[in-house]
Design an enzyme around this catalytic site. Structure first.
Site, PDB file in Angstrom:
ATOM      1  N   LYS A 293      49.575 -45.884 -10.541  1.00 13.48           N
ATOM      2  CA  LYS A 293      49.244 -47.311 -10.499  1.00 13.48           C
ATOM      3  C   LYS A 293      50.514 -48.141 -10.689  1.00 13.48           C
ATOM      4  O   LYS A 293      50.776 -49.080  -9.948  1.00 13.48           O
ATOM      5  CB  LYS A 293      48.249 -47.642 -11.599  1.00 13.48           C
ATOM      6  CG  LYS A 293      48.085 -49.134 -11.878  1.00 13.48           C
ATOM      7  CD  LYS A 293      47.097 -49.445 -12.974  1.00 13.48           C
ATOM      8  CE  LYS A 293      47.652 -49.351 -14.347  1.00 13.48           C
ATOM      9  NZ  LYS A 293      48.368 -50.509 -14.862  1.00 13.48           N
ATOM     10  N   ASN A 294      51.321 -47.761 -11.688  1.00 10.47           N
ATOM     11  CA  ASN A 294      52.474 -48.596 -12.044  1.00 10.47           C
ATOM     12  C   ASN A 294      53.672 -48.406 -11.128  1.00 10.47           C
ATOM     13  O   ASN A 294      54.693 -49.076 -11.307  1.00 10.47           O
ATOM     14  CB  ASN A 294      52.858 -48.352 -13.506  1.00 10.47           C
ATOM     15  CG  ASN A 294      51.811 -48.917 -14.450  1.00 10.47           C
ATOM     16  OD1 ASN A 294      50.925 -49.668 -14.027  1.00 10.47           O
ATOM     17  ND2 ASN A 294      51.876 -48.534 -15.704  1.00 10.47           N
TER      18      ASN A 294
ATOM     19  N   CYS B   6      47.603 -60.534 -23.428  1.00  9.82           N
ATOM     20  CA  CYS B   6      46.471 -59.648 -23.130  1.00  9.82           C
ATOM     21  C   CYS B   6      46.131 -58.919 -24.427  1.00  9.82           C
ATOM     22  O   CYS B   6      46.741 -59.150 -25.472  1.00  9.82           O
ATOM     23  CB  CYS B   6      46.814 -58.666 -22.013  1.00  9.82           C
ATOM     24  SG  CYS B   6      47.901 -57.351 -22.551  1.00  9.82           S
TER      25      CYS B   6
ATOM     26  N   ARG C 123      52.983 -60.369 -24.502  1.00 11.04           N
ATOM     27  CA  ARG C 123      53.494 -60.027 -23.167  1.00 11.04           C
ATOM     28  C   ARG C 123      54.303 -61.172 -22.529  1.00 11.04           C
ATOM     29  O   ARG C 123      53.967 -61.671 -21.460  1.00 11.04           O
ATOM     30  CB  ARG C 123      52.356 -59.613 -22.226  1.00 11.04           C
ATOM     31  CG  ARG C 123      51.381 -58.591 -22.748  1.00 11.04           C
ATOM     32  CD  ARG C 123      51.926 -57.186 -22.892  1.00 11.04           C
ATOM     33  NE  ARG C 123      52.330 -56.574 -21.658  1.00 11.04           N
ATOM     34  CZ  ARG C 123      51.521 -55.893 -20.837  1.00 11.04           C
ATOM     35  NH1 ARG C 123      50.251 -55.801 -21.120  1.00 11.04           N
ATOM     36  NH2 ARG C 123      51.979 -55.350 -19.747  1.00 11.04           N
TER      37      ARG C 123
ATOM     38  N   ASP D  18      51.913 -45.766 -22.948  1.00 14.43           N
ATOM     39  CA  ASP D  18      50.638 -45.679 -22.210  1.00 14.43           C
ATOM     40  C   ASP D  18      49.875 -44.395 -22.509  1.00 14.43           C
ATOM     41  O   ASP D  18      48.750 -44.240 -22.036  1.00 14.43           O
ATOM     42  CB  ASP D  18      50.876 -45.795 -20.703  1.00 14.43           C
ATOM     43  CG  ASP D  18      51.357 -47.182 -20.326  1.00 14.43           C
ATOM     44  OD1 ASP D  18      51.843 -47.360 -19.195  1.00 14.43           O
ATOM     45  OD2 ASP D  18      51.274 -48.092 -21.182  1.00 14.43           O
TER      46      ASP D  18
ATOM     47  N   ARG E 268      40.426 -50.044 -13.749  1.00 15.51           N
ATOM     48  CA  ARG E 268      41.695 -50.668 -13.353  1.00 15.51           C
ATOM     49  C   ARG E 268      42.777 -49.624 -13.178  1.00 15.51           C
ATOM     50  O   ARG E 268      43.715 -49.817 -12.411  1.00 15.51           O
ATOM     51  CB  ARG E 268      42.153 -51.662 -14.424  1.00 15.51           C
ATOM     52  CG  ARG E 268      41.244 -52.841 -14.592  1.00 15.51           C
ATOM     53  CD  ARG E 268      41.875 -53.855 -15.496  1.00 15.51           C
ATOM     54  NE  ARG E 268      43.250 -54.133 -15.093  1.00 15.51           N
ATOM     55  CZ  ARG E 268      44.051 -54.954 -15.770  1.00 15.51           C
ATOM     56  NH1 ARG E 268      43.632 -55.534 -16.865  1.00 15.51           N
ATOM     57  NH2 ARG E 268      45.275 -55.173 -15.359  1.00 15.51           N
TER      58      ARG E 268
END
Ligand code: EPZ
Length: 425
Positions: A22-23, A121, A126, A310, A402
């Site tokens: 994803k990243n 968030c 952030r 993560d 997500r």
């Protein structure tokens, strides 16, 4: 809202295909803005965040087509032939902070970009001050008004020296993309070294960019007038792979992670080995199994190549059922222990002191109805549910969707008793 129901106790056995990261896919999608020629991307994961980013790019005038199937699955072709906008609106950016990744390429290509400030968030405030400072070093004039970053470079960007005081992944990516079209040379000092940053750099080079020092904390970019068409496959998702490795460990199973790369998980494999888990390379990826008892060990999150933030929540779930204690310290984000109260409801013994959590292993967790709060906290609760006695119901699983492609299908295929329950209409 859908939920996921898990009955714990089944050891995971089998093979799990690791999707594209994803990243990595998110910045790669925005790289198409740097040229009017087509960028073909393979192995793009099918995730909610990818849909959100695609919608944003289409609003800016990008044509996105699917060119059938390549060796790594579906190939998407993106063509920013003629841009029709320079604004990334609040309603999209608030849904996905990674929208900030259009700022650098849009400014470099169109000479102007207006991107909503992402706001905070669940895991922290952030800020994006480092992104803004980096683009100012490349000659951008930036105003913050009405909640938007308004960046202009009417004469185009010029190369400059950027030193990041803190390692920032998307900050490095925004600066790198902008610098590829800046006049002259740009140095990025204290650049992020994550595999996803490296993957983006390789794609930019394939598009004709000149980038030295890829994978190091010192990147030198010589700007070009134009970039061109390219074809690139998204790197496998090391965070998904690490997540499934811990799922195998917590259920005392054995899985093969197809496509996973040990080189992207070195620090994780060292920590898991201390906990009694073996990760071995195979011809198709990585085999993961528990060697004997699960032992508590200490973990501190750090920028790559350190232990990734993560995977912190997932590691905490694993340590909840280990022998002995483990100290888990989160050094990247200020509020990334949202999974702790929910794990406690499943019987975990965790005490939080500022940025450290002391986990005392318990023999068994018990299933409970729990709530997901952010992407990685959600999956840590799913891991806990896989090992817990009884049933766990995980609500608000839109967080999961997500970042994880077909999570329940991949786990069920390895023997987990897990199903997605659609919300009552
Ligand atoms: C990227 O976020 C990832 N997201 C995150 O993954 C990941 O957790 C994070 O890097 C750290 O590895 C994407 O790549 C889309 P940072 P990013 O800028 O770039 C501070 C997930 O679960 N900072 O590296 O936003 C910041 O507050 C997500 O997939 C500033 O102070 O993270 C943090 O403390 C979550 N000013 C630290 O730097 C800035 O301008 C590192 O953040 C930028 C960052």
């Amino acid at each position: 809202m859908d939920s996921i129901r898990i009955k714990g106790g089944n050891p995971l056995k089998g093979k799990i295909h690791i999707s594209g990261a994803k990243n990595a896919a998110l910045p790669l999608l925005t790289a198409c803005l740097l040229t009017d020629e087509p960028l073909a991307l393979g192995n793009v994961p099918n995730l909610a965040d990818i849909v959100t980013m695609s919608r944003l790019l289409e609003q800016l005038g990008v044509d996105i087509g699917s060119d059938g199937i390549g060796p790594e699955g579906r190939v998407r072709t993106l063509k920013a032939g003629k841009l029709c906008g320079i604004v990334a609106p609040y309603d999209l950016v608030r849904k996905m902070r990674a929208s900030i990744l259009v700022l650098g390429p849009l400014l470099a290509r169109a000479g102007e970009a207006k991107v909503s400030l992402p706001g905070g968030c669940a895991i922290g405030s952030r800020p994006v001050d480092l992104h803004i400072g980096a683009l100012q070093k490349l000659g951008a004039e930036i105003n913050l008004d009405n909640g938007y970053i308004h960046a202009r470079a009417p004469q185009g960007l010029r190369g400059g020296d950027i030193t990041f005081p803190t390692v920032t992944v998307t900050g490095t990516e925004n600066a790198m993309m902008a610098a590829t079209l800046a006049k002259g040379e740009t140095k990025i000092i204290n650049a992020a070294r994550e595999p996803e940053v490296i993957d983006l750099a390789h794609c930019l080079v394939a598009m004709g960019a000149s980038i030295e020092g890829i994978g190091s904390d010192r990147i030198v970019i010589t700007g070009k007038d134009k970039l061109h068409a390219a074809r690139h496959d998204v790197v496998p998702d090391r965070i998904e792979a690490g997540t499934f490795a811990m799922a195998a460990a917590i259920t005392n199973g054995e899985v093969e992670l197809i496509g996973a790369k040990l080189e992207h998980l070195n620090s994780v494999s060292i920590i898991l080995a201390e906990a009694g888990i073996d990760m071995t390379e195979t011809s198709q990826g990585l085999r993961v199994r528990r060697m004997n008892e699960l032992n508590g060990t200490d973990v501190m999150t750090e920028p790559y190549p350190g232990f990734p933030t993560d995977l912190q929540a997932q590691m905490m779930a694993l340590m909840c059922v280990a022998n002995g204690a483990s100290m888990i310290t989160e050094t990247i984000f200020e509020n990334r222990f949202m999974h702790v109260p929910e794990l406690r409801r499943m019987g975990a013994n965790i005490t939080v002191h500022n940025s450290s959590a002391l986990v005392r292993g318990v023999p068994m967790l018990t299933g409970a109805e729990v709530m997901a709060t952010d992407l990685r906290a959600s999956v840590s609760l799913a891991l806990a549910g896989l090992a817990a006695r009884g049933e766990t119901v995980l609500n608000r699983i839109y967080h999961l969707d997500r970042g994880y492609e077909r999570l329940e299908e991949k786990l069920a295929a390895c023997g987990a008793d897990i199903e997605r329950v659609a919300a009552a209409a």
